[in-house]
Design a protein around this motif. Structure first.
Motif, PDB file in Angstrom:
ATOM      1  N   ILE A  71     -49.123  30.860  50.053  1.00  0.00           N
ATOM      2  CA  ILE A  71     -50.219  30.814  49.083  1.00  0.00           C
ATOM      3  C   ILE A  71     -51.519  30.365  49.772  1.00  0.00           C
ATOM      4  CG2 ILE A  71     -51.085  29.603  47.027  1.00  0.00           C
ATOM      5  CD1 ILE A  71     -48.123  29.548  46.070  1.00  0.00           C
ATOM      6  N   ALA A  72     -51.404  29.424  50.723  1.00  0.00           N
ATOM      7  CA  ALA A  72     -52.619  28.825  51.308  1.00  0.00           C
ATOM      8  C   ALA A  72     -53.196  29.656  52.458  1.00  0.00           C
ATOM      9  CB  ALA A  72     -52.297  27.416  51.790  1.00  0.00           C
ATOM     10  N   ILE A  73     -52.295  30.210  53.345  1.00  0.00           N
ATOM     11  CA  ILE A  73     -52.779  30.847  54.587  1.00  0.00           C
ATOM     12  C   ILE A  73     -53.679  32.076  54.324  1.00  0.00           C
ATOM     13  CG2 ILE A  73     -52.038  32.050  56.701  1.00  0.00           C
ATOM     14  CD1 ILE A  73     -51.442  29.170  57.102  1.00  0.00           C
ATOM     15  N   PRO A  74     -53.231  33.055  53.497  1.00  0.00           N
ATOM     16  CA  PRO A  74     -54.070  34.256  53.369  1.00  0.00           C
ATOM     17  C   PRO A  74     -55.495  33.964  52.915  1.00  0.00           C
ATOM     18  CG  PRO A  74     -51.908  34.645  52.460  1.00  0.00           C
ATOM     19  CD  PRO A  74     -51.982  33.188  52.772  1.00  0.00           C
ATOM     20  N   PRO A  75     -55.748  33.096  51.902  1.00  0.00           N
ATOM     21  CA  PRO A  75     -57.148  32.841  51.538  1.00  0.00           C
ATOM     22  C   PRO A  75     -57.948  32.216  52.681  1.00  0.00           C
ATOM     23  CG  PRO A  75     -55.678  32.022  49.844  1.00  0.00           C
ATOM     24  CD  PRO A  75     -54.820  32.432  50.973  1.00  0.00           C
ATOM     25  N   ILE A  76     -57.257  31.285  53.438  1.00  0.00           N
ATOM     26  CA  ILE A  76     -57.985  30.620  54.535  1.00  0.00           C
ATOM     27  C   ILE A  76     -58.353  31.647  55.611  1.00  0.00           C
ATOM     28  CG2 ILE A  76     -57.769  28.907  56.394  1.00  0.00           C
ATOM     29  CD1 ILE A  76     -55.888  27.358  54.427  1.00  0.00           C
ATOM     30  N   VAL A  77     -57.319  32.471  56.010  1.00  0.00           N
ATOM     31  CA  VAL A  77     -57.570  33.503  57.037  1.00  0.00           C
ATOM     32  C   VAL A  77     -58.683  34.446  56.559  1.00  0.00           C
ATOM     33  CG1 VAL A  77     -56.548  35.517  58.167  1.00  0.00           C
ATOM     34  CG2 VAL A  77     -55.265  33.383  58.032  1.00  0.00           C
ATOM     35  N   GLY A  78     -58.550  34.838  55.285  1.00  0.00           N
ATOM     36  CA  GLY A  78     -59.567  35.749  54.710  1.00  0.00           C
ATOM     37  C   GLY A  78     -60.964  35.132  54.817  1.00  0.00           C
ATOM     38  N   TRP A  79     -61.047  33.831  54.498  1.00  0.00           N
ATOM     39  CA  TRP A  79     -62.362  33.155  54.517  1.00  0.00           C
ATOM     40  C   TRP A  79     -62.935  33.147  55.937  1.00  0.00           C
ATOM     41  CZ3 TRP A  79     -64.154  28.600  56.811  1.00  0.00           C
ATOM     42  CH2 TRP A  79     -65.384  28.149  56.381  1.00  0.00           C
ATOM     43  N   LEU A  80     -62.044  32.849  56.935  1.00  0.00           N
ATOM     44  CA  LEU A  80     -62.483  32.815  58.342  1.00  0.00           C
ATOM     45  C   LEU A  80     -63.027  34.185  58.760  1.00  0.00           C
ATOM     46  CD1 LEU A  80     -59.685  30.656  60.008  1.00  0.00           C
ATOM     47  CD2 LEU A  80     -62.104  30.061  59.722  1.00  0.00           C
ATOM     48  N   ILE A  81     -62.230  35.237  58.466  1.00  0.00           N
ATOM     49  CA  ILE A  81     -62.622  36.603  58.861  1.00  0.00           C
ATOM     50  C   ILE A  81     -63.964  36.965  58.204  1.00  0.00           C
ATOM     51  CG2 ILE A  81     -61.956  39.049  58.730  1.00  0.00           C
ATOM     52  CD1 ILE A  81     -60.088  37.586  60.569  1.00  0.00           C
ATOM     53  N   LEU A  82     -64.031  36.601  56.887  1.00  0.00           N
ATOM     54  CA  LEU A  82     -65.242  36.935  56.127  1.00  0.00           C
ATOM     55  C   LEU A  82     -66.469  36.223  56.729  1.00  0.00           C
ATOM     56  CD1 LEU A  82     -65.884  38.607  53.595  1.00  0.00           C
ATOM     57  CD2 LEU A  82     -65.819  36.475  52.287  1.00  0.00           C
ATOM     58  N   SER A  83     -66.265  34.972  57.152  1.00  0.00           N
ATOM     59  CA  SER A  83     -67.374  34.213  57.742  1.00  0.00           C
ATOM     60  C   SER A  83     -67.872  34.910  59.009  1.00  0.00           C
ATOM     61  CB  SER A  83     -66.939  32.789  58.090  1.00  0.00           C
ATOM     62  OG  SER A  83     -66.410  32.172  56.965  1.00  0.00           O
TER      63      SER A  83
END
Ligand SMILES: Nc1ncnc2c1ncn2[C@@H]1O[C@H](COP(=O)(O)OP(=O)(O)OP(=O)(O)O)[C@@H](O)[C@H]1O
Ligand SMILES: [Mg+2]
Length: 633
Positions: free
Chosen positions: A228-240
Motif C-alpha cells: 500500500i505504501a511503496i507505489p505512492p511513494i515511488v510514484g511521487w519520486l518519479i513524478l518529482s
C-alpha cells in the motif's frame, strides 16, 4: 486489531469535534489545516462525530449484548443519520436542489476555497458517508463481507483524495471543478474510519484472511503495508523527477514500471525466503515430533511387553497359588473326615461302654434274682409238696384224739392238766386255719419265684413270643417294696389299663429292662417331689395321691403301644431335649448314672425297630410312650 478499531473511532470522533470547534471559534487552521486548502464542512464534521460514536457504541454493545440492547439501537441510529446526511447531500447535487441542510449550524464564506455551494460537503465525501454509514449498519448482520466491500470502495475514494493532495492534483479530491473538494483531513479521517470498520471484527469477513495465524495471514500482514505504501511513494519520486525535467514522460513511466518490478520482486523474494525458513522450521518441528512420536511408541511397546510378561508371571503365580490352595483344601477335607471318623469311633465306644455297664448291671441283677429264685425254689417246693401230707396227718391225729376223748371220758389228772395247758379246743380250731394259711403262704412264695424267674429270663437271649403284661407285672413285683407307703408319703398307686395284646415277638429280658428303667424313673420323680429333706422340695407342692398309670393297647395289626405315665414334677423342655443322651442325669452324684434312658432308647429303637417318646410339661408329670412292632421283620 479490535483495540485499533476502537482507537480509530475515537480519533475520527475527535477530528470531528476539533473541526466543529474551528467553526465555532472561526479558527481557519482547524477548518482547513493549511491556508489555501478547502475547509472541512460542519456537516462532514458532524458525520465524523456520528460515525465515530456509532463504531464506539457498536463495540460496547458487542461486549454487553444481553444487558445493553439500547447501545446497539443508538449505534444503528447514528449510522442511519450518517447515511441520511450523505444521501440528502447527493440528492442536492444530482437534482440541483437545496434543502437548507448545508448551513444549518454555521454560515460558510461565499468565496470559500474550492467550495461550489457554501457549507455543502464534497460529493465524493457525501458518497463516502453513504457507503460508510451503510457499512456501520451492516456490521449488525453476520455477513461481514458486504460491510467490508462498502468500506473498501470508500477507502479507494478517500485514498484518491489523499493521493491528489500528495501529488498536487486537485482533480483527485475535487471530482470535477464544478463541485466542492474533499478536505485533506477529511481524506485522512476517512482512511482511519475505513480501517476502524475493517478491524472491528478481525476474525470475520474479508479481513479474516489477513488476521489469521496461518502462513497466508502472516504473509498478508507483511506484504500489505509495503504494497500500500511503496507505489505512492515511488510514484511521487518519479513524478518529482519528471516535474524537475530530469527525464521525459515516457522515461518516467518506464522508470515507474521498472522500480515497481524491482520493489515487488525484492519484496516477494524476501517473503518467499521468510516463508521458506518458516516452512523449514515447521518441517524440522514435524520431524522432531515424528521422532518423539516414534520413540514414544517404542517405549509404549517396550512397556507393554514388560507389562504382559509381568502379567503372565502373575497369572502363573495365581495358578500356582490356586493349586496350592486346592491341595490345602483337600488335605483339610481329609483331616476333617479323619476327625469325623474319630468322633464317630469315640461315640461308638461310649455307646458300647454304656451298654456294657448297663448289661453288666442288669445281668448281675438278673443273676442275683435267678440265684435267689433257684435257691428258694427247692425248699418251697419241699414245703409246698409236704403241706398236704402235714394237713392229712394232723387231721388223722386229731381224729385219734377225738376217739380217745370219747372212750376215755375221764383221763388221769396228768392228762387233764396238759389238756388245760394246751387249750386243746382252741388248738384244734387254730391248727386248721394255720395250715391253710401256711399253704397260702407257700403258694404265694411259689408265685413270686416264678415271677422272679420270668423277670430274669437269663436263659432267653433270643427273640421269643412273649406276653408283655407278664413282663410288666414281674417288674412291678420286684419294685413292690419301693411302691409301698413311706413315713413321709402315701403308697404309690399303680393303675393298670391293660388292653387286648397279642403275644409279641421280642427280647423279653431287654424289654423288662426298659420297663424297669421307666418305672424306676417314675418312682424317683415322685419321690423327688416328696423328699422333704431336699431343698427343691420346699417350694414344690406335695402330691396327694402319687400314681403311676400303665396303659397298653394294640394300635394296629402290626404295632402295639405301652405308655407309662406318672404324676410327678415333670420336666423342662431343656431336660426333655437331652433325656436320651448318655450320662445325662439331674440326680445327685451317686444316685443316677444317666444311662437308664439312653440304654432303653437303644433297646426299643435299635433292637426292636420301635419308637420311644416322652411327653412332659413341668408340674404336670411325664409320660413315656413305647411303640414296637408285633413281629420283627
Ligand atoms: N418320669 C420322669 N419325670 C421327670 N424326670 C424324669 C423322668 N424320667 C427321667 N427323668 C429325667 O431324665 C434324667 C435321665 O434319666 P435316666 O434314666 O437316663 O438317668 P437317671 O435316672 O438319672 O440315672 P440311671 O442311670 O440310674 O437311670 C433323669 O435324671 C431325670 O432328670
Ligand atoms: Mg433312670
Amino acid at each position: 486489531m479490535q483495540s485499533y478499531s476502537r482507537k480509530a473511532a475515537t480519533t475520527v470522533l475527535l477530528i470531528g469535534c476539533v473541526v466543529i470547534a474551528g467553526w465555532i471559534f472561526d479558527i481557519a487552521i482547524l477548518k482547513s489545516i493549511l491556508p489555501g486548502l478547502v475547509s472541512m464542512k460542519t456537516n462532514t464534521a458532524i458525520c465524523f462525530i456520528l460515525s465515530g460514536t456509532s463504531l464506539q457504541l457498536w463495540h460496547r454493545a458487542l461486549k454487553n449484548i444481553p444487558r445493553l440492547p439500547h447501545l446497539r439501537i443508538a449505534a444503528v441510529a447514528c449510522a442511519s443519520l450518517v447515511i441520511s446526511i450523505g444521501l440528502l447531500t447527493l440528492i442536492q447535487y444530482s437534482f440541483n436542489l437545496n434543502f437548507g441542510i448545508d448551513e444549518l449550524f454555521f454560515k460558510d464564506n461565499t468565496s470559500a476555497v474550492g467550495t461550489a455551494y457554501p457549507g455543502r460537503m464534497a460529493p465524493n465525501t457525501a458518497l463516502n458517508f453513504f457507503l460508510l454509514g451503510s457499512a456501520l449498519l451492516l456490521l449488525n448482520i453476520p455477513q461481514y463481507i458486504l460491510a467490508h466491500s462498502f468500506t473498501l470502495v470508500a477507502f479507494l475514494i478517500a485514498s484518491l483524495g489523499l493521493l491528489g493532495y500528495i501529488y498536487g492534483n486537485s482533480y483527485f479530491y475535487k471530482a470535477g471543478s464544478a463541485y466542492t473538494a474533499m478536505a485533506l483531513h477529511t481524506a485522512i479521517a476517512f482512511i482511519l474510519l475505513c480501517f476502524g470498520i475493517l478491524f472491528a471484527r478481525p476474525g470475520r469477513g474479508l479481513i479474516a484472511v489477513v488476521s489469521s495465524n496461518n502462513a497466508g495471514g502472516i504473509m498478508a500482514r507483511r506484504l500489505y503495508p509495503t504494497a500500500i505504501a511503496i507505489p505512492p511513494i515511488v510514484g511521487w519520486l518519479i513524478l518529482s523527477g519528471y516535474r524537475s525535467n530530469v527525464y521525459t514522460a515516457e522515461m518516467a513511466i518506464s522508470l515507474l514500471g521498472v522500480l515497481n518490478v524491482v520493489v515487488f520482486a525484492v519484496l516477494i523474494w524476501w517473503n518467499a525466503k521468510e516463508l521458506g525458513s518458516i516452512d523449514g522450521q515447521r518441517y524440522r518441528a514435524e520431524k522432531a515430533l515424528k521422532e518423539a512420536n516414534e520413540e514414544l511408541e517404542n517405549r509404549v511397546n517396550e512397556r507393554t511387553a514388560q507389562l504382559s510378561q509381568a502379567n503372565e508371571e502373575l497369572q502363573n503365580e495365581i495358578a500356582d497359588r490356586k493349586l496350592a490352595e486346592e491341595a490345602l483344601r483337600q488335605s483339610e477335607e481329609r483331616e476333617k473326615q479323619k476327625s469325623q471318623q474319630l468322633e464317630l469311633a469315640l461315640q461308638k465306644l461310649q455307646q458300647t461302654q454304656t451298654q456294657l455297664i448297663q448289661t453288666e448291671k442288669m445281668s448281675s441283677l438278673g443273676q442275683l434274682i435267678a440265684g435267689v429264685a433257684h435257691e428258694i425254689n427247692n425248699p418251697i417246693n419241699f414245703i409246698y409238696g409236704n403241706i398236704n401230707y402235714a394237713h392229712q396227718y394232723c387231721q388223722d391225729l386229731l381224729a385219734l384224739v377225738h376217739l380217745y376223748q370219747q372212750h376215755y371220758a375221764h383221763p388221769v389228772p396228768e392228762i387233764q392238766q396238759k389238756l388245760q395247758a394246751i387249750e386243746l379246743d382252741f388248738l384244734i380250731e387254730d391248727l386248721a386255719k394255720l395250715l391253710t394259711s401256711m399253704k397260702l403262704g407257700a403258694e404265694r412264695i411259689r408265685e413270686i419265684v416264678l415271677t422272679l424267674r420270668n423277670f430274669s429270663r437269663l436263659h432267653e437271649a433270643e427273640k421269643k413270643l412273649v406276653n408283655i403284661h407278664e413282663g410288666i407285672d414281674s417288674t412291678l413285683l420286684i419294685l413292690q417294696s419301693r411302691l409301698k407307703a413311706k413315713p413321709d408319703r402315701p403308697p404309690i398307686q399303680v393303675i393298670k389299663e391293660y388292653g387286648e395284646l397279642p403275644l409279641v415277638e421280642c427280647y423279653a429280658g431287654l424289654l423288662n429292662q426298659v420297663f424297669m428303667n421307666l418305672l424306676t424313673n417314675a418312682i424317683d420323680a415322685i419321690e423327688q417331689t416328696d423328699d422333704s429333706k431336699s431343698k427343691a422340695a420346699a417350694d414344690k407342692p406335695r402330691i396327694q395321691n402319687p400314681q403311676i398309670r400303665i396303659r397298653t393297647e394294640k394300635i394296629n395289626s402290626t404295632q402295639i403301644a405301652i405308655s407309662i405315665a406318672d404324676n410327678g414334677p415333670g420336666m423342662t423342655e431343656e431336660v426333655r431335649q437331652k433325656l436320651f443322651d448318655p450320662f445325662f442325669t439331674t440326680k445327685p452324684v451317686g444316685k443316677g448314672t444317666g444311662l437308664g434312658l439312653s440304654i432303653s432308647y437303644q433297646i426299643v429303637v435299635e433292637k426292636h425297630g420301635g419308637q420311644l417318646n416322652c411327653i412332659s410339661t413341668p408340674g404336670k408329670g411325664a409320660e413315656f410312650a413305647i411303640e414296637i412292632p408285633i413281629r420283627q421283620s
